[in-house]
Every structure is written in structure tokens, then in C-alpha cells.
Design a protein around this motif. Structure first.
Motif, short mmCIF file in Angstrom:
data_model
loop_
_atom_site.label_atom_id
_atom_site.label_comp_id
_atom_site.label_asym_id
_atom_site.label_seq_id
_atom_site.Cartn_x
_atom_site.Cartn_y
_atom_site.Cartn_z
N TYR B 308 0.85 -1.15 0.10
CA TYR B 308 -0.10 0.06 0.00
C TYR B 308 0.86 1.28 -0.05
O TYR B 308 0.25 2.29 -0.05
CB TYR B 308 -0.84 0.01 1.07
N PRO B 322 1.70 -1.08 13.88
CA PRO B 322 1.67 -0.95 12.54
C PRO B 322 0.55 0.25 12.25
O PRO B 322 -0.20 0.75 13.16
CB PRO B 322 0.94 -2.26 12.14
N THR B 323 0.66 0.84 10.89
CA THR B 323 -0.34 2.11 10.67
C THR B 323 -1.65 1.49 10.65
O THR B 323 -2.66 2.12 11.09
CB THR B 323 0.18 2.69 9.42
N PHE B 324 -1.80 0.16 9.99
CA PHE B 324 -3.17 -0.50 9.94
C PHE B 324 -3.10 -1.68 9.98
O PHE B 324 -2.10 -2.39 9.72
CB PHE B 324 -3.75 0.01 8.43
N SER B 325 -4.31 -2.33 10.25
CA SER B 325 -4.55 -3.86 10.40
C SER B 325 -5.39 -4.12 9.21
O SER B 325 -5.26 -5.18 8.44
CB SER B 325 -5.07 -4.28 11.82
N GLN B 326 -6.53 -3.51 9.36
CA GLN B 326 -7.51 -3.65 8.34
C GLN B 326 -7.09 -2.75 7.21
O GLN B 326 -7.45 -1.61 7.33
CB GLN B 326 -8.91 -3.57 8.70
N PRO B 328 -7.58 -0.84 3.54
CA PRO B 328 -8.65 -0.02 2.77
C PRO B 328 -8.76 -0.81 1.61
O PRO B 328 -7.61 -1.53 0.99
CB PRO B 328 -8.20 1.21 2.66
N ARG B 594 -12.29 -11.36 8.10
CA ARG B 594 -12.21 -10.19 8.82
C ARG B 594 -12.80 -10.42 10.23
O ARG B 594 -12.32 -9.94 11.41
CB ARG B 594 -13.22 -9.05 8.12
#
Ligand code: FES
Ligand code: FES
Lengths: 637, 637
Positions: B308, B322-326, B328, B594
Motif C-alpha cells: 500500500y 502498525p499503521t493499519f491492520s484492516q 482499505p 475479517r
């Protein structure tokens, strides 16, 4: 250097400077003098007439499009005048787009403000929100990702919705949180199926605004709102720039479909108008365009299609199927609106080609759909839309009423502008007693005036029930206009603000009766289909531009409104704007409007089942008040 | 015209033509000969060694980076060779990225195909769907808008979700419906909170495909799937082009954060690799890039961040957030993937920096989270991830195992490539009996071989329980390597496929023991925190690249796996790809992933509560099989 010319403008005694060779229409428009120019300066609509002198101060090549008599009296089409020297210009009221003509909705707002104050939680969540969040700093015990930490806080604040984010913002997230001690300002907007994060910034307050826009076919009105304080910052009105493609929706649709690039042109025109409204409200509230963070529009189905640049052609051909009823949510930049690039643009849903988002917005603002008691909403414009229902059900129909109530097709008809006769009755000596808008010299008669006048003339025996003059009355004012057409002189040229007598002809009356019959027939059919009596209707909400000074008693006498106790009538004015304002302050109100659109049934009056009955009702309603007077018991005393 | 040169390549007897002046490495790579080139052709990794002759057929300026002995034997770094004349080139196996090295997951798929066949409805709705819809033609009785008619049909077909549409498509809708007798083909994709219509076309079948991608740190594998038929069209593997920035995730993160534009570079590298995978599967299935309509990726958290283009730097610094797990959902064009521009890119969610989407995908494919009985998943790579749970709960942790099982830091260690020793034991005369991958001349020993070898050496008394050689055994094969380091000769240079002896040193053994101890300690801690005994675990799913021929009994003897009945162990191979394939065929499987991510608890082994215990367990587990042999009852007969 270009040579300059001075133009003295009357009335108002303005002095304008322009370059030699400029077109007069453009000079006047650039100086905020709003001339009518429906043809867009083509020299064909003949609405931009001005008196100008001397003749040698201009070049003029308009040929004989202007009547000979007018030319002899020193009139010119401003759009065809090239200024070559100093000149004097006199602008007749009939050529002016009057500022007051745009219903800003300030006068009739008592009712709506009342609803806003009482029904609406002004701390309601709006469709766009900005929140300052403190994100718990991660630790080895809780090292969930930055994005999930943010989501967790948002969900804790606002409930369990999904928060989408774009890659561009995700990229900034980690740095922003760490540079600002885990505080961040988040902008997010409701996408109706989920929320979307569209801004991240360092903590710190910054005002942001939403804008409600009523996209009328003729006029558009915008209201700039502060969703955090729940208050209005500015309001502005503007003529719909689409006017140059024609007066009504049919003309606009024709223009769009018959001209190469026509769809784009009508689209640009409405966008242009909104951008002018934005300019005006920004100016008044002294804000930056980036502070306008979301826009909610309400308009009829054709207007909404043109706003989105979608071909409205199928709206006018049977079976009258629009391309969409529920509009997608756009970003401002997608259609070049002068708001924040990412500002979402929401629109009220329509339920069909002829019952548009403006009506849904009106129903929302009236409160009709939230009450147990049965109510009716009548919105009077070129089309008359009628809605009946309560919190359990809603049904709507639309009848083509024609432009008579807006002054169209009426000899001395004008819109509700400065100088328009809005109240009038004829005294025992057949002398008219009049009141004009702005108390200006009369320039014509508008819808409310027509209703007032025809109702009182019939009551006083000047007109019979079919709308023909009683030739036995003794007054010079009643005179022959043409073979089968009598006219009644209301204001003679000398006393008028225009160079003509102001009159009411039998043809005019016939137009008005056709309009009112269409609306009354729609009311009858809708009640009939529900097996309701008129008496069951507890409230009649009257919406539309001409509602301000409408005399209910006159409207009932004319047979426009059903004969109900007068206190059941409530004027709600520009309810389309009012509903849009509510939705701008509260997301739940906007969502409610979508439900209203879903719940509402549409009754197509031109369908096989209905068209014959509608025609019968229409014909029966062309009398004053009706062929069946028993429908109007209060008039029989 | 440029002069051309011919290169004869051994083994394989290929003849390649190139332009004079081309670099040898590039010529070989362009001809699908996959040389190792971890430094990206900088001449620093020394992995692209080839034998080339004659000397006057090239320009070579590599200095003394290659060992003198090698140079004397005619070796060159291919990346530094400029071809100036016809030449012969011999490529040693150790310089080749072997095709088989990329676990395509074909061999171990019996288990997964079984699950796919039985658990998965192959007519399941996929995240992307194309449907041919007949829209009832509008009439005056039903003149709902085109868009609402379309939505109505979609909802009737697929349930009551919201269908979003873009302005561009809305524009085409009315014409398309009317030109095609109210039939239309609709493409739409699941945005998880709603559906989005992303294509409208005239009716007519057109095949479309989804692609599952396992983004491994070393290798990436793609599977092209036909969601309508529920079958695989093609599969391809490729080295992760990020290899040039370093072997493991830490090296990649360092590169990304320490170099200007480094994030973009590592991002481009992973995108590039996916694009090569797309090329390969397109080639094999003979399809157009526009037919690839959606892509689902599974990778560890660092890989997903780099896909990403998000800075992965915070992943490696405490508290490892982390910055994100889920992730976009993106469109392919946003990151320049060679699929349909609008193709949505989905990624499996992570639950933290060290338990990534690959593990979630693995859990999904194992079926662990759907069963009542308690299971464990062990994924062995540079990190060893352990998951315990069932349909009621899930808990995961991750231990840094080091690269030993991938051949890293082992004197004769290689990845699971052609010629790698994967099965081995030492007979009574101390002679090794070996089996190599592809039955090629041995080039080194891979993870499975190491486990096999060390376990059997200890059993046979060649090694003691702390992993030192028994100096009393009588064989020339055991010899001193350096002062404190003995080595055992496995294959002498003459018999090897490389120019070196293949050996196992005590230092190597120590590396392996540290790796296995880390994994076993993670298993112990996680069971301990749950107050579970090993015996309660009904299934142990073994995932990861080296699972194919792993000897379970040897792994238990080594003390890598807990001592459970051997039939409880199930090899699920590249379960990350397998889960991604399931999710490509079925939206509900993706949605389940998810949920799995949400349900899973992460146990941070480096936290205050756990780090001391983990260290104790680690030290205790560095013996063969363990300091506490009572933990391995089956070994005590
Ligand atoms: S005639 Fe239409 S603008 Fe002048
Ligand atoms: S030395 Fe690394 S590619 Fe040649």
C-alpha cells in the motif's frame, strides 16, 4: 488605452464606466444590474429592453425584432447595443430581474424556525463532522494498529459504523499521531452505508460549514450553516442561470437533448449558479471556500439530473422514467463546485419524474410525515404537487398547472417581483384598490394578486362562475380587447410603472381557472383513491414561491383549495430550502428524507386508470369555485 | 546495426543472442534464467556467480569482491560482466533461483482441495460479481427511475444491500437499458459496507477472473481463479523483487526508512512482482488484463504496508504498532497493478505487526476457527507464529525464529531449491543417505533436511542433547572447522553440485536449536496462558514453505513440535495462498477472515508480563528435545 464611456443609469442614478465597444447588457450585468436575458443575449427573447439615448452613442443592429412602437419610443434590446459614447439608460421594471423576486424564505420562516427550534436537536450529528480525538498511546499490552485505534475512538464516540479511509490519508496517519501526542482532528462524512474519513490534521479548532441549496427552476437559494452551533451564517438567492435555455423544465430538457453538448451546457449553468451562491454566502460570512465542507441540494427531478450532468430527456417522454431517484453522493471537485475539493454533495431523493427532491424536502420540513393526524401538502409552481399522508403512509401526485400563477401567459402577469400587484379588490365604484410588492409603482399582477382579484370579482358579480365578465356592470374599465375577449382595466399606463395599461382579460381568467382546476382535480383524485373526505385532512401545508401573502379565503373561493376551516392552512413557503437546511444540520433528518422517499407512493395521473377521471375532475373544476358548489359549503351562506 | 553476440549456457544447452555491450545478468534474466541477484546487480551480494569463458569475450571490472579462489577457477559476478563477444557460461545451481523453490502449493493441496470441495459452495457469491439482469420495462403504472429499477433487481437477486454507483456509469444507464431491450450486464464489487456498481455493459457473456496472491517476504505466488466456475485457471510463482533491498522484513523496513524515496522503492518492487505474476498467469490462461477484475492479497504486516506504500517503520520499534491492520480497499489503478483499472484490491487483515494477513488467511484455510475441537496452527518462517483456538476463541503470538529453517546463517544452508537435501540420515558406518529436491546433485541442506539430520544424529548418539558432536565416534567425517567448532562432512566437493564440501557445523546446530527453541517456547507460553495442556490440542496445523516433506517424528525429536500423537499433525503448506483462494471464490469467506482478525487476541511475547517467562522457556528448550524430557514422553521408550 481603450477609450472609456460613461453610462448614467435610471432609476437609481448610477454612473457606470465601460470600454468603448462593450455590449450594454454585459456592462449592466457586470455592475450587478440584473436584466432579464432569457435568450442569453441572442436578441430573441426581447426581455432586455431598455430606453437608451442618444442614438449616436451606440451601434445597434437588432433589426426588427423589437416591436416598431417600442423602437419609436426609444427602446433598444440591451444585448444588441454596443456602447460607443457616453449615454443615458433607463431600465423599465419589467426588464429587471428583481432581487426580491427570489424567495429567500426569510419572511415565512416563523413556522420553520419554530420546527427547527423544537424538533431538531441542534447538537445533532451532521452528515459531515469534525472531531478532535485523543487516541490512547499504544503500549506492548495494546499495540493495535494506528488505524484501528482511530476507528475504535470514532466508534466509541459515534457508534458502531464502518470508517473507510483513503490511501492518501492513511499515509499521514502514523506521523500525525506521533507528532501531536496522539491527538488528531478527524473530518469524516456520512456515506449513508458507512462513514468516510476525508481529513486528518493536527489538533486545533477550525470552523467548517455546510450549505443547503434549493435548486429551483427559476431561482435558487442557498443557506450557509454552522453545524456545530446549529445556526445560519448567511443566505443568498440567485436566478438559475439555466434561464437562458428556457423558462420551464420542458424547455431546458429540450435544449439539453436537441443541442450538441446541451447536457453539459445546462449542467454548467446550474453549477455556475451554485458557485455564485457560494461566492455570495462566503462574502457575507467571510469564509474561505475550503471551509464549505458539504452541500445538500433539493430540486425537482430535472434540476437534479442537470446538476449531475445526466441527460434529463426520459423525464418528459412517457412513461416518464428518470435515470435516478436516489442520487449518488459526489465530491465537489467532480462537478467543479467551489467548495472544499472533497466536500460531499448530497441530494434529496425524488420519487419520480414529477415529484422531485424538492417535494421530499418540503414534506420533511412540514413535519407531515411525522404526525399521526392526516395532512396534505400542496406545492404550487408550474406543476402542482399534492402529497397526502401521515406517519403511516404517504401518497403524492403531480398535475401540470401551467405558468399562470407565476404570471406566465397572463397579459399583465409578472412574477412576484417589486411592483407586482399582490393584493387587490374592486370597490363598489369598480375602482381597484391595490397593494404592490415593495409598494412600488405597479408593473403587473402576480399569482397571489390574480387569485385575490378573480375571487373577489366573482363574489361581487363582476365575473360569472365560468369566468366571463358581467357585461351589465357600469364602468368604463370593462372594455373589448378582441372579438371574444373582454378586459378589465386595473391600472392605466399613466399610473403604472410600465408603458402599458395593466389589465385582466377573459383569456387570462381562463388560464388561471385551468391552473387552479388542475390542482384541485389532483387533490380530488388523490382523496378519492384513498376514499378520504376533505374533512379528514387536518392540516394543509401550502408550499411554493407565491405563498407569502396568499389570501386563503380567496383561494378557497376561487376553488383552488378545498373548503376546509381556514385555520387548517399553514404556509410553509420555500419548504424545499427549509428541508435542506434541516438535513444540513442533522444527518438523521437527511436519512429520514430517504425513508420518506421510499415510503411515498406515486400516483401517476396520466396512467390508464386515472387519466379519464382526472380529466372529468379537471373539467368540473374549471368553474368558480366548481360545477358542484356543494363541495364548497362555506361559500353558500 | 548493433553487433550481436551468442552465449551458450550450461546446463540446459541454451543459445542466447544479445547485443554487444549488454550486461550478462540482464541477458540471462531476460531469457528467463533466474539468477540470484539480491543486491540488484550492485556487485555486492556475490550471489550471481557464473563460470564464463573466454576471458576476452567480456569486460569485467568487479575488483576483488569475489573470493580470489573463485576468480582463479573462472568465476565472475554476472552483473559485472559486459558481453563483448561470443562466450560460454556455466551456471552453478547455487546461483540459480530455482523454480521449484517457490512453493506453488500444488503438492500439499490435497488437504486444501478437500476443504474447498466440501466446505465451500463453489456457486458462492464472490467479492466481485457480474450479473446479467432483465429489468422490467417501465410503464405509467411503474415508472420508478432506471437506477432504482436496477437496484430493485440487484436486491431481489442478492439481498438487501445498498448499491452505490459512480456518476460516469449513471450517465450511460438510460441509453444502455433502452438500446438493449432492458437487459444489462452489471459488474459490482463488495465494499464490505455496501456494494459498488463498477461496470455496465450490453448483455452478453464475458469471462472474468479473480486473482489470489500470497505476498511472501521471499517468494510470491498467485492463483488465477474463475469465480463463476469455482476453478483455478493458472498459477505462478515469483521471487519477491524486494529481495534486492534485503532478505528479511527488518532489512526491507530499514531500507525503506533510511533511504530517500525508499518507501516508494519497496512499494514499486512488490507491485512489480505482482505484475509479473499477472503476466505469467495471463499468459498461461490466455486472458486480457482487463479480465482480471479483482485481487485478494495475503501477506505479513510489513509486506501489506509496502504493497500500500505505507511506511512500515513503526512495525519494528516498540511498541510495534502498525499503521493499519484492516487495509482499505483500493482500485488497481491506484497502485498501478496491471489488472482492470477499477479492479478492487482486497487484503487480509492483520492483528498486529507480527501476526499478519498471511496468518489470518492460514487460519481461515485450516478451518481451525470453525471447529469445536481445540487446534493449533504453527507457521514456520523467519518468524514462527503460533495460533491456538477453536470456533469460540483465538489467540496468537509470534516469536522471532531466525532464518535457520530457510537455510540462512547455516554454513551449507540453502532454501528449499533444486538440489537441496531435504531428507537425510546417517547410517551405521556414519555414511549419510540423502535425498535432494528434484533428485539433483546436492547443493546444500534446507530446513527439512536440517531437522531430519539433527534429530537422527542425536538419536544415534552422534550429537549430545546440547547439540555438540560426540568426539568419540570413529569417522573421518567429523573434523575440526575452527577452534570451538566441529563439523560433519555430509557431501564432499567432488560429489556435490557446488564447488564446496557440504557440512554441518556445531555453530549451525546451535542456530537451528535457537530457532526451534523460540517456536517451542511460544507454544509453551501460549498454552500456559490458557492453562491448557498440550494434550488438549486435537489438531496441529503446520503451515509454511518448508512443510512438504517435513518428518513430524524428527521435528518432535528435535523438540520443535510438542510431543503429540503424530496423526494430529496436518501439513497445510502455503495456507496463506490457500485462504486467499477461498476468499477469491467466496465473499463470505473473506468476510469470515475479517471476523477471525477481530476475534483473535494477540499475545505480545516481549511485553513485561511475558518476556521473562518466554526467555526461561527459550533457554530450557535449547536442548534436544528439551531440558525437561518429561515433556516428550514418547521419546523415552
Ligand atoms: S433579447 Fe434576449 S437578452 Fe436581449
Ligand atoms: S553481486 Fe549481487 S547481483 Fe551480482
Amino acid at each position: 488605452m481603450t477609450e472609456q464611456c460613461t453610462i448614467e443609469v435610471m432609476p437609481g442614478d448610477k454612473q457606470l464606466i465601460c470600454d468603448k465597444g462593450d455590449f450594454l447588457l454585459e456592462v449592466l450585468q457586470d455592475n450587478e444590474i440584473q436584466l432579464r436575458a432569457e435568450c442569453g443575449g441572442e436578441g430573441t427573447c426581447c426581455n432586455c429592453q431598455v430606453k437608451a439615448a442618444p442614438e449616436d452613442s451606440m451601434e445597434y443592429e437588432a433589426g426588427d425584432r423589437l416591436e416598431a412602437e417600442k423602437r419609436e419610443n426609444g427602446y433598444f434590446l440591451a444585448c444588441q447595443v454596443k456602447v460607443t459614447d457616453d449615454m443615458q439608460v433607463e431600465i423599465p421594471a419589467s426588464s429587471l430581474i428583481s432581487g426580491q423576486q427570489i424567495l429567500l424564505g426569510e419572511r415565512e420562516e416563523d413556522y420553520l424556525e419554530h420546527r427547527l427550534d423544537h424538533d431538531l436537536d441542534i447538537k445533532a450529528e451532521s452528515l459531515y463532522q469534525r472531531q478532535l480525538l485523543e487516541i490512547p498511546e499504544p503500549s506492548l499490552q495494546d499495540n493495535t494498529s494506528d488505524l484501528e485505534r482511530l476507528r475504535r475512538e470514532l466508534q466509541q464516540e459515534n457508534g458502531d459504523e464502518f470508517y473507510d479511509i483513503s490511501l492518501g490519508l492513511l499515509d499521514q496517519l502514523a506521523g500525525l499521531l506521533r507528532d501531536n501526542d496522539w491527538e488528531v482532528t478527524v473530518d469524516f462524512c456520512d456515506q449513508l452505508s458507512h462513514q468516510k474519513i476525508i481529513g486528518l490534521s493536527a489538533p486545533g479548532p477550525e470552523d467548517y460549514y455546510g450549505m443547503a441549496v434549493d435548486i429551483g427552476t427559476t431561482t435558487m437559494v442557498a443557506s450557509l450553516l454552522d453545524p456545530q452551533k446549529g445556526r445560519e451564517m448567511a443566505r443568498a438567492g440567485e436566478y438559475n442561470h439555466q434561464a437562458r435555455f428556457g423558462d420551464d423544465v420542458i424547455a431546458r430538457i429540450n435544449y439539453a437533448s436537441k443541442n450538441e453538448g446541451g447536457i453539459e451546457e445546462v449542467h454548467r449553468a446550474v453549477v455556475e449558479t451554485i458557485n455564485e451562491l457560494i461566492d455570495k454566502v462566503r462574502d457575507r460570512a467571510d469564509i474561505d471556500k475550503n471551509q464549505i465542507r458539504y452541500i445538500i441540494t433539493a430540486g425537482n427531478t430535472t434540476m437534479t439530473h442537470t446538476l449531475y450532468g445526466i441527460d434529463p430527456n426520459h423525464i418528459r417522454h412517457s412513461p416518464f422514467t428518470p435515470t435516478f431517484s436516489q442520487a449518488p453522493t459526489l465530491r465537489a471537485s467532480e462537478i467543479d463546485l467551489d467548495a472544499h475539493d472533497l466536500a460531499p454533495i448530497y441530494s434529496f431523493s425524488a420519487i419520480g419524474s414529477f415529484v422531485g427532491g424538492d417535494i421530499i424536502s418540503g414534506v420533511l420540513s412540514s413535519g407531515l410525515s411525522e404526525q399521526e393526524e392526516m395532512s396534505m401538502l400542496i406545492d404550487i409552481g408550474t406543476n402542482g404537487e399534492v402529497v397526502v399522508g401521515n406517519s403511516d403512509f404517504l401518497i403524492a401526485c403531480s398535475a401540470s398547472a401551467g405558468p399562470a400563477f407565476e404570471g406566465g401567459g397572463i397579459e399583465s402577469g409578472v412574477r412576484a417581483m417589486d411592483g407586482a400587484i399582490e393584493q387587490i379588490y374592486i370597490d363598489d365604484d369598480y375602482e381597484p384598490i391595490i397593494k404592490t410588492i415593495g409598494d412600488k409603482a405597479p408593473v403587473g399582477i402576480c399569482g397571489t394578486g390574480l387569485i385575490d382579484l378573480i375571487a373577489s370579482m366573482q363574489k361581487d358579480g363582476i365575473l360569472n362562475r365560468s369566468g366571463r365578465y358581467n357585461t351589465e356592470i357600469e364602468t368604463d374599465r370593462l372594455r373589448q380587447r378582441s372579438e371574444d375577449n373582454l378586459e378589465f382595466l386595473l391600472v392605466s399606463q399613466e399610473k403604472a410603472g410600465i408603458d402599458e395599461d395593466i389589465v385582466l382579460t377573459e383569456h387570462d381568467i381562463n388560464h388561471v381557472l385551468r391552473s387552479k382546476a388542475a390542482i384541485y382535480a389532483a387533490v380530488k383524485i388523490i382523496l378519492d383513491r384513498l376514499s378520504f373526505t376533505e374533512e379528514m385532512i387536518q392540516n394543509v401545508y401550502i408550499a411554493g414561491g407565491f405563498g407569502n401573502y396568499l389570501n386563503v379565503d380567496a383561494a378557497v373561493r376561487l376553488g383552488l383549495f378545498p373548503d376546509l376551516p381556514r385555520d387548517r392552512f399553514v404556509f410553509i413557503g420555500n419548504s424545499s430550502l427549509a428541508g435542506a437546511r434541516q438535513a444540513t444540520l442533522s444527518a438523521s433528518e437527511f436519512k429520514r428524507s430517504r425513508e420518506i422517499a421510499r415510503e411515498m407512493t406515486y400516483l401517476e395521473l396520466s396512467s390508464e386508470e386515472n387519466s379519464a377521471d382526472f380529466m372529468d375532475e379537471f373539467v368540473a373544476a374549471k368553474f368558480i369555485p366548481h360545477t358542484d358548489v356543494s363541495l364548497f359549503p362555506s361559500l353558500q351562506e
